[in-house]
Scaffold this motif. Structure first.
Motif, short mmCIF file in Angstrom:
data_model
loop_
_atom_site.label_atom_id
_atom_site.label_comp_id
_atom_site.label_asym_id
_atom_site.label_seq_id
_atom_site.Cartn_x
_atom_site.Cartn_y
_atom_site.Cartn_z
N GLY A 135 0.78 -1.06 0.06
CA GLY A 135 -0.06 -0.01 -0.11
C GLY A 135 1.04 1.29 -0.10
O GLY A 135 2.06 1.34 0.21
N CYS B 221 -0.75 4.87 4.78
CA CYS B 221 -1.93 4.04 4.65
C CYS B 221 -2.64 3.44 5.71
O CYS B 221 -3.69 3.20 5.91
N ALA C 56 -7.28 2.73 5.25
CA ALA C 56 -6.79 1.56 4.42
C ALA C 56 -7.98 0.60 4.44
O ALA C 56 -8.58 0.06 5.35
N LYS D 294 -0.42 0.74 7.11
CA LYS D 294 0.15 -0.83 7.06
C LYS D 294 0.57 -1.13 8.40
O LYS D 294 0.54 -2.07 9.12
N LEU E 149 -3.74 -2.41 -0.37
CA LEU E 149 -4.57 -1.54 0.33
C LEU E 149 -4.56 -0.29 0.01
O LEU E 149 -3.77 0.04 -0.95
N SER E 150 -5.82 0.26 0.20
CA SER E 150 -6.02 1.68 -0.35
C SER E 150 -5.22 2.62 0.45
O SER E 150 -4.74 2.31 1.51
N SER E 151 -5.16 4.03 0.08
CA SER E 151 -4.83 4.93 0.82
C SER E 151 -5.69 5.03 2.17
O SER E 151 -6.77 4.52 2.31
N CYS E 152 -5.16 5.78 3.17
CA CYS E 152 -5.62 6.10 4.40
C CYS E 152 -7.15 6.55 4.40
O CYS E 152 -7.31 7.54 3.52
#
Length: 254
Positions: A45, A49, A218, A51, A213-216
């Protein structure tokens, strides 16, 4: 066909922080995935984000705001010897030698000195640091410090090893060497590994699967099966195609 209980299961995991003014900031939203026994799973990610926050929950160093994290079917409730963590900053004790750093887990577990020394020696040799048992951390390069961190994690006899961007601060050549080393040790020790990175090539090179994972905050955007033979060729058409696919789906760091 009888279903197999995963080594680790995350179900709708959420994490929210409250700032000094009382405002709530969501960091993880409904994160769900399984990790199989002896799998090498990569969490990929963008920077910041969430992780590292997720790894701390898995290691029992913090509590989720919602959802469940199950290890062998049982909830993780606080730190557990079943999980060892390797950080980007190794956190070696400067006043202890390589041997003393590596044996610290068995020592606090009450393992007799002779036995824990044998265990520590095994993993010092496994990570390629034989002859450096009495060296101090200040005498080691960055790559050597990470080797000590990996040896220390394995010496604690975990069932699950989590690595939080352990090679992010290394130069490109040392990073490649350490990727090869962590794969060699994983194949020999047969432990379950969760490896965090924001580097797409590293994720495809190392992982059996890649959880994107996406940006925050997540969320799980996609999970990729990396059906490429090992050792992997980073210049093969299949490798480059998967790298491009993941690159197109990955959120940019801000």
């Amino acid at each position: 066909m009888e279903s197999v209980t995963p080594k680790l299961r995350l179900q709708n995991v959420q994490k929210t922080f409250r700032d000094k003014k009382g405002a709530l900031t969501p960091v993880l939203e409904d994160v769900t995935f399984d990790v199989q026994d002896q799998e090498f799973l990569v969490l990929l990610g963008p920077g910041l984000c969430g992780k590292s926050v997720l790894l701390q929950l898995i290691a029992g160093l913090d509590e989720a705001t919602g959802g469940r994290i199950l290890l062998d079917g049982s909830p993780i409730q606080g730190p557990t010897p079943k999980v060892s963590m390797v950080f980007q900053k190794t956190g070696l004790l400067a006043w202890k030698t390589v041997m003393e750093n590596v044996e610290i887990g068995p020592k606090y577990a009450g393992v007799p000195k002779e036995e824990r020394r044998r265990t520590a020696q095994k993993f010092i040799e496994l990570v390629g640091l034989a002859g450096f048992e009495n060296a101090w951390p200040r005498q080691l390069s960055g790559g050597m410090k990470q080797r000590v961190g990996i040896a220390r994690a394995y010496a604690a006899a975990p069932e699950l090893l989590v690595l939080d961007e352990p090679f992010g601060a290394l130069d490109a050549q040392t990073r490649y060497v350490m990727e090869e080393e962590v794969l060699r040790i994983w194949e020999q020790e047969k432990k379950t590994v969760i490896f965090v990175t924001n580097n797409i090539e590293e994720a495809v090179y190392l992982g059996d699967r890649v959880v994107l994972l996406s940006s925050c905050p997540a969320r799980v955007k996609n999970i990729y099966n990396v059906d490429l033979p090992r050792p992997r060729d980073m210049l093969s058409a299949e490798f480059l195609a998967l790298r491009e696919e993941i690159s197109g789906a990955m959120d940019l760091s801000i």
